[in-house]
Design a protein around this motif. Structure first.
Motif, PDB file in Angstrom:
ATOM      1  N   THR A 220     -48.499   2.481  18.540  1.00 57.50           N
ATOM      2  CA  THR A 220     -47.194   1.926  17.183  1.00 57.50           C
ATOM      3  C   THR A 220     -45.787   1.042  17.312  1.00 57.50           C
ATOM      4  N   ILE A 221     -44.933   1.986  18.289  1.00 57.79           N
ATOM      5  CA  ILE A 221     -43.860   1.818  18.686  1.00 57.79           C
ATOM      6  C   ILE A 221     -44.258   0.843  19.832  1.00 57.79           C
ATOM      7  N   VAL A 222     -44.844   0.659  20.301  1.00 60.26           N
ATOM      8  CA  VAL A 222     -45.105  -0.944  21.378  1.00 60.26           C
ATOM      9  C   VAL A 222     -45.187  -2.133  20.591  1.00 60.26           C
ATOM     10  N   PHE A 223     -46.316  -1.642  19.625  1.00 64.36           N
ATOM     11  CA  PHE A 223     -46.241  -3.027  18.752  1.00 64.36           C
ATOM     12  C   PHE A 223     -45.055  -3.004  17.964  1.00 64.36           C
ATOM     13  N   THR A 224     -44.203  -2.652  17.369  1.00 64.07           N
ATOM     14  CA  THR A 224     -43.453  -2.934  16.851  1.00 64.07           C
ATOM     15  C   THR A 224     -42.179  -3.955  17.413  1.00 64.07           C
ATOM     16  N   VAL A 225     -42.160  -3.191  18.639  1.00 62.38           N
ATOM     17  CA  VAL A 225     -41.210  -3.356  19.686  1.00 62.38           C
ATOM     18  C   VAL A 225     -41.607  -5.212  19.802  1.00 62.38           C
ATOM     19  N   VAL A 226     -42.608  -5.425  19.863  1.00 59.42           N
ATOM     20  CA  VAL A 226     -43.124  -7.087  20.553  1.00 59.42           C
ATOM     21  C   VAL A 226     -42.908  -7.913  19.377  1.00 59.42           C
ATOM     22  N   VAL A 227     -43.169  -6.958  17.576  1.00 59.30           N
ATOM     23  CA  VAL A 227     -43.027  -7.847  16.734  1.00 59.30           C
ATOM     24  C   VAL A 227     -41.563  -7.957  16.803  1.00 59.30           C
ATOM     25  N   SER A 228     -41.238  -7.044  16.945  1.00 56.80           N
ATOM     26  CA  SER A 228     -39.109  -7.085  16.800  1.00 56.80           C
ATOM     27  C   SER A 228     -38.561  -8.413  17.708  1.00 56.80           C
TER      28      SER A 228
END
Length: 306
Positions: A220-228
């Motif tokens: 989930t953290i990787v996903f939010t980092v990519v989207v951000s």
């Protein structure tokens, strides 16, 4: 008796019907996603002016080399990076903390979770105009509060660091609650048995957070980092409306790549140059997302070895 064989038409329909179901999506994607992307790459190789879009002159890679020789392009690239860091890092850290608090059995959890989405539901224009008033030099609430503790008024729209902090605060305010709910959903998918085992081993709340919650939230953290990261690279509305200038301040101190592209295309009427900027942004996003994926894969391999 053996069941009758389906007809050739029925067999063909069974074979191709899945493609018919997904065809509308790919048709719309080709018309409104793939075609503009390819056409933008085509336009970036020509000299095209907004006043005469039909008059196209071949330039090859000259639009790209002109970007590399433009100091304002490098300034916009640097501003995009600094504003991205200033807005993404505090935003994700705060979102993680809020999600951790909301994961407990608090009174009024449903109301708090709903309130988290209110900034995200607010339009960019409304939020930016309010924050522009809050960061006003003479009558802004932020300078008034700073004056109460003996700090002189800060010119939030002229200073380089101050203006970037002000723009970043708008992004933080709008997206922290959204990311907090994503983290909360990820936390609720972590098995409760892991927390019970950690508690039986004498782990404190902090140890449970670092050794159970964070490892479970890694995808989930990787996903939010990519989207951000993608959102920070495409940042446009907040810096445009903060002062109402496409130049990003009197000295371009908070002009992002999105504003620079808009200035080239609709300020200076150079559509070919603006298309080149758009493709540079696209390639930059691909590189950053690829780097995030490589880092995440490297960490996963190291943990698998352990």
């Amino acid at each position: 008796m053996a069941p009758p064989r389906p007809s050739a038409a029925r067999r063909a329909w069974r074979r191709f019907s899945p493609y018919a179901y997904i065809a509308p999506f790919f048709t719309l994607f080709a018309a409104f996603g793939l075609f503009p992307l390819i056409y933008t790459a085509f336009v970036s190789l020509y000299r095209v002016e907004l006043q005469t879009p039909g008059d196209m002159q071949w330039r090859g890679v000259d639009n790209y080399t002109a970007l590399l020789q433009d100091d304002y392009f490098w300034l916009a690239l640097r501003n995009t990076f600094t504003i991205g860091v200033l807005s993404t890092v505090p935003q994700l850290v705060m979102a993680l903390g809020l999600a951790h608090l909301l994961n407990y059995k608090l009174r009024g959890r449903t109301f708090l979770r709903t309130a988290m989405l209110l900034p995200y539901a607010t339009s960019v224009a409304a939020a930016t105009l309010v924050f522009a008033q809050l960061f006003g030099h003479d009558f802004g609430l932020v300078n008034y509060v700073l004056g109460l503790v003996g700090i002189d008024p800060i010119d939030w729209q002229t200073g380089t660091v101050a203006s970037q902090v002000a723009v970043s605060s708008i992004v933080i305010w709008r997206w922290t609650g959204y990311n907090a709910l994503i983290y909360l959903a990820g936390m609720q998918s972590i098995p409760a048995e892991l927390y019970e085992a950690a508690e039986m081993d004498g782990a404190s709340r902090w140890r449970q957070f670092f050794h159970v919650t964070l490892p479970g939230l890694r995808p989930t953290i990787v996903f939010t980092v990519v989207v951000s990261t993608i959102g920070a690279t495409q940042l446009f509305g907040e810096p445009l409306l903060f002062e109402g200038s496409i130049s990003g301040g009197i000295s371009h101190q908070y002009q992002t790549l999105g504003l620079y592209m808009y200035e080239q295309g609709w300020g200076f009427f150079h559509l070919g140059r603006a298309a080149a900027v758009a493709w540079v942004m696209f390639l930059l996003i691909v590189v950053l997302v690829g780097l995030n994926a490589l880092v995440a894969r490297h960490r996963s391999r190291k943990e698998a070895v352990r």
